[in-house]
Design a protein around this motif. Sequence first.
Motif, PDB file in Angstrom:
ATOM      1  N   GLY A 197      -9.709  -6.362  -0.872  1.00 23.51           N
ATOM      2  CA  GLY A 197     -10.367  -7.592  -1.408  1.00 23.51           C
ATOM      3  C   GLY A 197      -9.212  -8.516  -1.929  1.00 23.51           C
ATOM      4  N   HIS A 198      -8.112  -8.249  -2.096  1.00 24.59           N
ATOM      5  CA  HIS A 198      -6.868  -9.061  -2.445  1.00 24.59           C
ATOM      6  C   HIS A 198      -6.542  -9.695  -1.174  1.00 24.59           C
ATOM      7  CE1 HIS A 198      -6.819  -8.136  -6.893  1.00 24.59           C
ATOM      8  NE2 HIS A 198      -6.475  -7.173  -6.618  1.00 24.59           N
ATOM      9  N   VAL A 199      -6.483  -8.963  -0.181  1.00 29.31           N
ATOM     10  CA  VAL A 199      -6.005  -9.399   1.203  1.00 29.31           C
ATOM     11  C   VAL A 199      -7.100 -10.478   1.488  1.00 29.31           C
ATOM     12  CG1 VAL A 199      -5.545  -8.785   3.416  1.00 29.31           C
ATOM     13  CG2 VAL A 199      -4.826  -7.404   1.750  1.00 29.31           C
ATOM     14  N   GLY A 255     -11.066   3.858  -3.721  1.00 25.35           N
ATOM     15  CA  GLY A 255     -11.272   2.680  -4.669  1.00 25.35           C
ATOM     16  C   GLY A 255     -10.042   1.571  -4.654  1.00 25.35           C
ATOM     17  N   ASP A 256      -8.965   2.204  -4.677  1.00 29.22           N
ATOM     18  CA  ASP A 256      -7.566   1.391  -4.551  1.00 29.22           C
ATOM     19  C   ASP A 256      -7.422   0.418  -3.255  1.00 29.22           C
ATOM     20  OD1 ASP A 256      -7.011   2.175  -7.067  1.00 29.22           O
ATOM     21  OD2 ASP A 256      -5.478   3.771  -6.160  1.00 29.22           O
ATOM     22  N   TYR A 257      -7.841   1.233  -2.194  1.00 24.99           N
ATOM     23  CA  TYR A 257      -8.071   0.632  -0.939  1.00 24.99           C
ATOM     24  C   TYR A 257      -8.804  -0.594  -0.963  1.00 24.99           C
ATOM     25  CZ  TYR A 257      -8.641  -0.069   3.946  1.00 24.99           C
ATOM     26  OH  TYR A 257      -9.202  -0.517   5.197  1.00 24.99           O
ATOM     27  N   PHE A 272       0.802  -1.086   0.056  1.00 22.62           N
ATOM     28  CA  PHE A 272      -0.070   0.071  -0.087  1.00 22.62           C
ATOM     29  C   PHE A 272       0.964   1.235  -0.105  1.00 22.62           C
ATOM     30  CE2 PHE A 272      -2.805  -3.167   1.514  1.00 22.62           C
ATOM     31  CZ  PHE A 272      -4.074  -2.898   1.211  1.00 22.62           C
ATOM     32  N   ARG A 273       0.230   2.284  -0.310  1.00 21.41           N
ATOM     33  CA  ARG A 273       1.108   3.722  -0.216  1.00 21.41           C
ATOM     34  C   ARG A 273       0.361   4.571   0.935  1.00 21.41           C
ATOM     35  NH1 ARG A 273       3.838   5.871  -4.099  1.00 21.41           N
ATOM     36  NH2 ARG A 273       4.546   7.011  -2.425  1.00 21.41           N
ATOM     37  N   PRO A 274       0.869   5.444   1.540  1.00 16.74           N
ATOM     38  CA  PRO A 274       0.350   6.199   2.623  1.00 16.74           C
ATOM     39  C   PRO A 274      -0.988   6.808   2.065  1.00 16.74           C
ATOM     40  CG  PRO A 274       2.559   6.897   2.242  1.00 16.74           C
ATOM     41  CD  PRO A 274       2.265   5.599   1.643  1.00 16.74           C
ATOM     42  N   LYS A 275      -0.733   7.437   1.001  1.00 19.09           N
ATOM     43  CA  LYS A 275      -1.889   8.287   0.346  1.00 19.09           C
ATOM     44  C   LYS A 275      -2.824   7.552  -0.711  1.00 19.09           C
ATOM     45  CE  LYS A 275       0.730  12.605   0.870  1.00 19.09           C
ATOM     46  NZ  LYS A 275       1.353  13.822  -0.098  1.00 19.09           N
ATOM     47  N   ILE A 276      -3.302   6.300  -0.232  1.00 16.98           N
ATOM     48  CA  ILE A 276      -4.001   5.333  -0.974  1.00 16.98           C
ATOM     49  C   ILE A 276      -5.540   6.095  -1.217  1.00 16.98           C
ATOM     50  CG2 ILE A 276      -4.748   3.808   0.598  1.00 16.98           C
ATOM     51  CD1 ILE A 276      -4.197   1.735  -1.328  1.00 16.98           C
TER      52      ILE A 276
END
Length: 170
Positions: free
Chosen positions: A86-88, A79-81, A72-76
Amino acid sequence: MGADGSQMGLFGVRDALRIANDQGLDLVEIAPNAEPPVCKMLDYKKFKYEQDRKAKAARKNQAKVEIKEMKFRPKIDVGDYETKKGHVVRFLKKGARVKITIMFRGREMAHPEQGRMVLDRLAEDLKDVATVEQKPLMEGRNMHMTIVPIKGAFDKKADGDGDVTTEKEN
């Protein structure tokens, strides 16, 4: 002890070695600290072979724990989150541990609390299906957290999903 497991009695070391050689066997010390020491006559190569086979069978039946990683990135963005979450969840359903990594670049390093907020949010969202094994930890430019699935959490979910699909069909 003889090759068949029978007691042979007390012998001197030389006599025991002579008897073992006559039978084509090896003299193996079983309990060196006993008084007198206990030895056994056996085919040592065959014994080692059987031990190796047992160890190989034990390794074959051993469950392998798979560790998946999601970055992940800190500024996610939301939608990306949700996609990555979902993948996790998919990895957790398969029984794998998941290592969550927050990657910091440039000036983002000045605000590690943003990365911790993402990890805390993810842990909160997944608390019903996973537990945090390793708390968020900063290593260099990355922050890591490891989560493991809760046993039986997805069994209950599967029953609940069936009800949801019937509602969607109506």
